[in-house]
Design an enzyme around this catalytic site. Sequence first.
Site, PDB file in Angstrom:
ATOM      1  N   TYR A   1       0.799  -1.222   0.000  1.00 56.30           N
ATOM      2  CA  TYR A   1       0.000   0.000   0.000  1.00 56.30           C
ATOM      3  C   TYR A   1       0.837   1.281   0.000  1.00 56.30           C
ATOM      4  O   TYR A   1       0.275   2.370   0.070  1.00 56.30           O
ATOM      5  CB  TYR A   1      -0.965  -0.010   1.184  1.00 56.30           C
ATOM      6  CG  TYR A   1      -1.946  -1.161   1.096  1.00 56.30           C
ATOM      7  CD1 TYR A   1      -3.114  -1.048   0.362  1.00 56.30           C
ATOM      8  CD2 TYR A   1      -1.671  -2.381   1.715  1.00 56.30           C
ATOM      9  CE1 TYR A   1      -4.002  -2.107   0.252  1.00 56.30           C
ATOM     10  CE2 TYR A   1      -2.546  -3.436   1.620  1.00 56.30           C
ATOM     11  CZ  TYR A   1      -3.709  -3.305   0.881  1.00 56.30           C
ATOM     12  OH  TYR A   1      -4.580  -4.355   0.765  1.00 56.30           O
TER      13      TYR A   1
ATOM     14  N   ASP B   1       5.265  -7.905  -1.134  1.00 56.08           N
ATOM     15  CA  ASP B   1       4.018  -8.119  -1.870  1.00 56.08           C
ATOM     16  C   ASP B   1       4.297  -8.195  -3.374  1.00 56.08           C
ATOM     17  O   ASP B   1       5.436  -8.364  -3.813  1.00 56.08           O
ATOM     18  CB  ASP B   1       3.013  -7.018  -1.525  1.00 56.08           C
ATOM     19  CG  ASP B   1       1.575  -7.524  -1.496  1.00 56.08           C
ATOM     20  OD1 ASP B   1       0.990  -7.692  -2.581  1.00 56.08           O
ATOM     21  OD2 ASP B   1       1.046  -7.769  -0.394  1.00 56.08           O
ATOM     22  N   ASP B   2       3.249  -8.076  -4.153  1.00 56.15           N
ATOM     23  CA  ASP B   2       3.291  -8.178  -5.613  1.00 56.15           C
ATOM     24  C   ASP B   2       4.372  -7.265  -6.199  1.00 56.15           C
ATOM     25  O   ASP B   2       4.550  -6.134  -5.755  1.00 56.15           O
ATOM     26  CB  ASP B   2       1.912  -7.789  -6.157  1.00 56.15           C
ATOM     27  CG  ASP B   2       1.813  -7.832  -7.655  1.00 56.15           C
ATOM     28  OD1 ASP B   2       2.648  -8.489  -8.312  1.00 56.15           O
ATOM     29  OD2 ASP B   2       0.876  -7.215  -8.189  1.00 56.15           O
TER      30      ASP B   2
ATOM     31  N   LYS C   1       1.229 -14.753   2.029  1.00 54.86           N
ATOM     32  CA  LYS C   1      -0.039 -14.107   1.696  1.00 54.86           C
ATOM     33  C   LYS C   1      -0.491 -14.698   0.370  1.00 54.86           C
ATOM     34  O   LYS C   1       0.073 -14.402  -0.687  1.00 54.86           O
ATOM     35  CB  LYS C   1       0.132 -12.598   1.590  1.00 54.86           C
ATOM     36  CG  LYS C   1      -1.142 -11.861   1.200  1.00 54.86           C
ATOM     37  CD  LYS C   1      -0.866 -10.366   1.041  1.00 54.86           C
ATOM     38  CE  LYS C   1      -2.088  -9.618   0.531  1.00 54.86           C
ATOM     39  NZ  LYS C   1      -1.797  -8.176   0.331  1.00 54.86           N
TER      40      LYS C   1
ATOM     41  N   ASP D   1      -3.125 -14.948  -2.446  1.00 61.11           N
ATOM     42  CA  ASP D   1      -4.106 -13.991  -2.932  1.00 61.11           C
ATOM     43  C   ASP D   1      -4.879 -14.537  -4.144  1.00 61.11           C
ATOM     44  O   ASP D   1      -4.453 -15.500  -4.781  1.00 61.11           O
ATOM     45  CB  ASP D   1      -3.382 -12.700  -3.314  1.00 61.11           C
ATOM     46  CG  ASP D   1      -4.243 -11.459  -3.175  1.00 61.11           C
ATOM     47  OD1 ASP D   1      -5.469 -11.592  -2.957  1.00 61.11           O
ATOM     48  OD2 ASP D   1      -3.695 -10.344  -3.285  1.00 61.11           O
TER      49      ASP D   1
ATOM     50  N   CYS E   1      -6.417 -14.517   1.038  1.00 57.83           N
ATOM     51  CA  CYS E   1      -6.991 -13.258   0.570  1.00 57.83           C
ATOM     52  C   CYS E   1      -7.706 -13.500  -0.753  1.00 57.83           C
ATOM     53  O   CYS E   1      -7.289 -14.341  -1.542  1.00 57.83           O
ATOM     54  CB  CYS E   1      -5.885 -12.221   0.401  1.00 57.83           C
ATOM     55  SG  CYS E   1      -6.466 -10.553   0.076  1.00 57.83           S
TER      56      CYS E   1
ATOM     57  N   ARG F   1      -8.419 -12.532   5.149  1.00 58.14           N
ATOM     58  CA  ARG F   1      -8.920 -11.207   4.782  1.00 58.14           C
ATOM     59  C   ARG F   1     -10.432 -11.295   4.653  1.00 58.14           C
ATOM     60  O   ARG F   1     -10.953 -12.170   3.962  1.00 58.14           O
ATOM     61  CB  ARG F   1      -8.303 -10.766   3.466  1.00 58.14           C
ATOM     62  CG  ARG F   1      -8.854  -9.440   2.926  1.00 58.14           C
ATOM     63  CD  ARG F   1      -8.404  -8.239   3.730  1.00 58.14           C
ATOM     64  NE  ARG F   1      -6.960  -8.147   3.664  1.00 58.14           N
ATOM     65  CZ  ARG F   1      -6.277  -7.707   2.581  1.00 58.14           C
ATOM     66  NH1 ARG F   1      -6.920  -7.316   1.503  1.00 58.14           N
ATOM     67  NH2 ARG F   1      -4.972  -7.657   2.590  1.00 58.14           N
TER      68      ARG F   1
ATOM     69  N   ASP G   1      -9.688  -4.583  -0.337  1.00 58.22           N
ATOM     70  CA  ASP G   1      -8.438  -3.909   0.008  1.00 58.22           C
ATOM     71  C   ASP G   1      -8.726  -2.535   0.594  1.00 58.22           C
ATOM     72  O   ASP G   1      -9.576  -1.779   0.091  1.00 58.22           O
ATOM     73  CB  ASP G   1      -7.566  -3.722  -1.229  1.00 58.22           C
ATOM     74  CG  ASP G   1      -6.812  -4.982  -1.604  1.00 58.22           C
ATOM     75  OD1 ASP G   1      -7.122  -6.057  -1.055  1.00 58.22           O
ATOM     76  OD2 ASP G   1      -5.906  -4.891  -2.459  1.00 58.22           O
TER      77      ASP G   1
END
Length: 486
Positions: free
Chosen positions: A174, A203-204, A309, A311, A346, A361, A365
């Site tokens: 984020y 993350d990504d 995580k 997703d 997620c 989650r 988001d």
Amino acid sequence: MRLAFGDPSRGSSLEVAVTAASSEPVSGGYLLRGREVRAFPPLRGVQFFRHGWQSWSLSAWVDPREPPKPLFPKERRPQADDPFLLEAADWGKAWWGSGLGALRFPEGQVLLVGALDPGARVLGREEVLLGRYASGEGRWFLAYGLEEEAFAAYARYLPRRLSGRPPRVWCSWYSFYNRIHEALLLKVLEEVAGLPFEVFQIDDGWQRALGDWEPNPRFPRGMAFLAERIREKGLRAGLWLAPFLVTADSPLGRAHPEWILRDGEGRPIPAGFNWGRPLYALDSGNEEVLEHVAALVRRVREWGYEYLKLDFLYAAALPGAEGEVRYRKAMERIREEAGEAYLLFCGAPILASLGLADGLRVGPDAAPYWDNEDRSFWLQDPTGPGLRNALRTTLHRLWLRGNVQVDPDVAFFRSRFSLLSPEEMRLQEAMGEITGFKATSDPPSWLSPGERERLLAFLGRDKEVEFLGPYRFRVEEEVLDYAFLL
């Protein structure tokens, strides 16, 4: 059959007409069995609890007298909800939810029907709750009472996986989104290591492509190198994966077109639209796909990542509730391969994930803005990023906190690159206190001294939380009321 609830001598009883293959009284309600069950209360419901299918799907109380509206562009629909639920909204005749539904009556009590096996949907009208499995017979739970009591009774019959408190997490998404690289993360790691975090999650943006889970050229020394640097700072290394997503032009999609989930006519089933391109799903019922995903989990564990995580997991269950049994078997395989790693699910089918996920989650988001009005108002999309969407759906899934560590997504403390007001940030910060799941993406160097102090207080001791009602909470001396989001 007619089933009785409550105490007639106290004026709090209710008798419900039910159709089911069988019923059995249990603590808190009744266990029912059948492919389809119907509950006809003597009162007319004024609200229906519509439960969305996966993490981002809208869960909220709606008016059963007002037909649902068709929702958002078709390209995004597969990543927003069970396709059947969206098609039902297109029909505009009645509300359907995923796995459970409830009617709220004028005096505030609710009647709840909830599935205890994967693959169910529930329709709600003023005069009836109808539960139906996509295929085969299954178990149901029927409860009546105050909202918090009925949902808590249902949750006690669902799988659970709880151990300790959730970790304190710093996540790259984020702040930097997919614009990450090795030097940047090493710099932020130095800042984060001086604060009471426990996980540093990448993350990504590290991978070559969806389905090609090797580091791209921005990570020249590889992911094992970064995991080792993270561990040297006394933190657990975390990594983002979308193990069941693929694009048509990815190396995996070109090498194994037979692994892509297809419909009865051999056409790839759309899995949504993101990163500027159409998404497709790997067939989680294909043993070769499961071995590929298991090997991926083994590899990242060997690299040193202890927090994963996972997703866009809905892709493993497409085309909806029909795929939940297949999804659960696939996630059991991942759970086995991951060992003691912490698994955060997620974009995941909610009920089918219980008992397997460490953290789940439960909303869309979060974002450093309150709402994307173009998306929410004009496109009628309640699943997109934004703090309002994240809080609203999370509120309606807090009843799961006895089954899984509920992740409301990150809290924001920064004013830099943020459109959130202090009051809006406080609502999400308090949600971290309420759930116990405390995470942020704010780089410490972006924070003013006052913002840094707030972050330190957030990461420190857990504050005392008192539940004053479904949407009101006392956090230490502060009372927060989220009812305006409903």
